[in-house]
Design an enzyme around this catalytic site. Structure first.
Site, short mmCIF file in Angstrom:
data_model
loop_
_atom_site.label_atom_id
_atom_site.label_comp_id
_atom_site.label_asym_id
_atom_site.label_seq_id
_atom_site.Cartn_x
_atom_site.Cartn_y
_atom_site.Cartn_z
N GLY A 235 44.06 39.77 25.50
CA GLY A 235 43.59 38.39 25.60
C GLY A 235 44.73 37.43 25.84
N HIS B 76 47.40 37.97 34.38
CA HIS B 76 46.18 38.75 34.16
C HIS B 76 45.18 38.51 35.29
CE1 HIS B 76 47.55 38.37 29.81
NE2 HIS B 76 47.44 39.67 29.97
#
Ligand code: PAF
Length: 272
Positions: free
Chosen positions: A24, A30
Site C-alpha cells: 500500500g 506502483h
C-alpha cells in the site's frame, strides 16, 4: 478463500492473471507497475498488505503509511480487477510455522542490516502467489535485492510464474519514488537528492572505465557533501549473486542504503 476461488475461476476461463503485490501507500512507481501489468494481463490483481514478518522489532511496521482510500482511487484508475487485502491473522494465524529462506543472496546488501527481512518477503510473496495464482507478477527494480531473491525463489521452487522487473520511477530531481520518502522533512528531502546525483555520476564513471573502488569513493564523497553520514552500504555487486565485485568486466549493479532522519532509503543503478 474468496481470492483463491476468484483466481481459480479466472484461470478456468482462460484469463491471464497479472499481479502487483504491494504494502500500500501507493505512489507513481506502483502506478507504473499496475499499468504495465494491465497491458500484459487480462485480469489485474493488486494486493495491499503491510507484512509484519518483514519488519525488524525496531523498524517502522506500526507507523508504515496506510493510505487505503487513496490506494483504492489509484487502483481504480489503473484498471485493477481485484484488490486483495488480507488481515494479518488470516495470513499468519497462531498456528503458523512455515517460512521460506533464500540462501546466499541474503548475505549481502540489506541482508546483514535487516535480519529476517527477506525471509519475511519470500514467505509472503510465496503465500500471495498461492492465493492469487498469477501468470505474471511485477516488482520494481528499486528493490533490486528483493527482485533477485524472488526470481531465485521462483526458479528454485519451480513456481510457474513469470517475474517482471520494472525500472525505477524517479522524481524530476532523480530521487527514486518510495513510500518512505514521505517520512522526510523538506531539508532531508533536499539532502536525499545527493543519492541519485551520486549514482548517475557513478554510471558516467563506469562508462569511463573507472574501477568499483573509485566509484564507491565518489558516492561516499557525494553523500558526505550532503551531510549524509549514516550509510549502511555502498556496494558494486554482481547482479545475479549480489556479491561485491572488484572489476567491471561484466555488467554490475551499484546499490546503496542510507538513513536520512527517520527514513532508510535504498537505491541502485546498473553499471555497464
Ligand atoms: O516491495 C514490497 O512492497 C514488499 O516487500 C512486498 C513485495 C509487497 C512483500 O510484502
Amino acid at each position: 478463500m474468496a481470492m483463491q476461488q476468484l483466481a481459480e475461476g479466472w484461470r478456468v476461463a482462460g484469463e491471464c492473471i497479472a499481479f502487483v503485490p504491494t504494502m500500500g501507500a501507493l505512489h507513481d512507481g506502483h502506478a507504473h507497475l499496475l499499468r504495465e501489468a494491465r497491458r500484459q494481463g487480462s485480469r489485474l490483481v493488486l494486493s495491499l498488505f503491510v507484512n509484519p514478518t518483514q519488519f525488524g522489532p525496531t523498524e517502522d511496521y506500526a507507523c508504515y503509511p496506510r493510505t487505503l482510500t487513496a490506494d483504492q482511487v489509484m487502483a481504480e484508475a489503473c484498471g485493477v480487477d481485484a484488490i486483495f487485502m488480507p488481515q494479518a491473522d488470516t495470513i499468519y494465524p497462531e498456528t503458523y510455522r512455515t517460512f521460506v529462506t533464500v540462501d546466499r543472496l541474503t548475505d549481502h546488501l540489506c541482508g546483514p542490516f535487516r535480519p529476517h527481512h527477506f525471509r519475511g518477503v519470500a514467505t509472503i510473496v510465496c503465500k500471495l502467489f498461492q492465493i492469487v495464482q498469477p501468470h505474471r507478477a511485477y516488482f520494481g527494480e528499486k528493490d533490486f535485492q528483493q527482485l533477485q531473491i524472488i526470481r531465485r525463489m521462483v526458479a528454485d521452487l519451480m513456481i510457474p510464474i513469470e517475474i517482471v522487473g520494472i525500472p525505477t520511477v524517479r522524481e524530476t530531481d532523480g530521487l527514486a519514488l518510495s513510500s518512505r520518502n514521505r517520512y522526510l522533512s523538506a531539508a532531508q528531502r533536499a539532502q536525499a537528492r545527493a543519492i541519485p546525483r551520486a549514482l548517475f555520476a557513478a554510471q558516467a564513471m563506469a562508462t569511463a572505465d573507472d574501477p568499483p573502488e573509485a566509484i564507491v569513493a565518489q558516492v561516499r564523497a557525494t553523500l558526505a557533501s550532503a551531510q549524509i553520514t549514516q550509510i549502511d552500504y555502498i556496494s558494486v555487486v554482481d547482479p545475479e549473486t549480489l556479491a561485491p565485485v572488484t572489476t567491471l568486466d561484466r555488467p554490475a549493479r551499484l546499490c546503496v542504503a542510507v538513513q536520512i532522519g527517520p527514513a532508510r532509503l535504498i537505491d541502485n543503478v546498473p553499471l555497464g
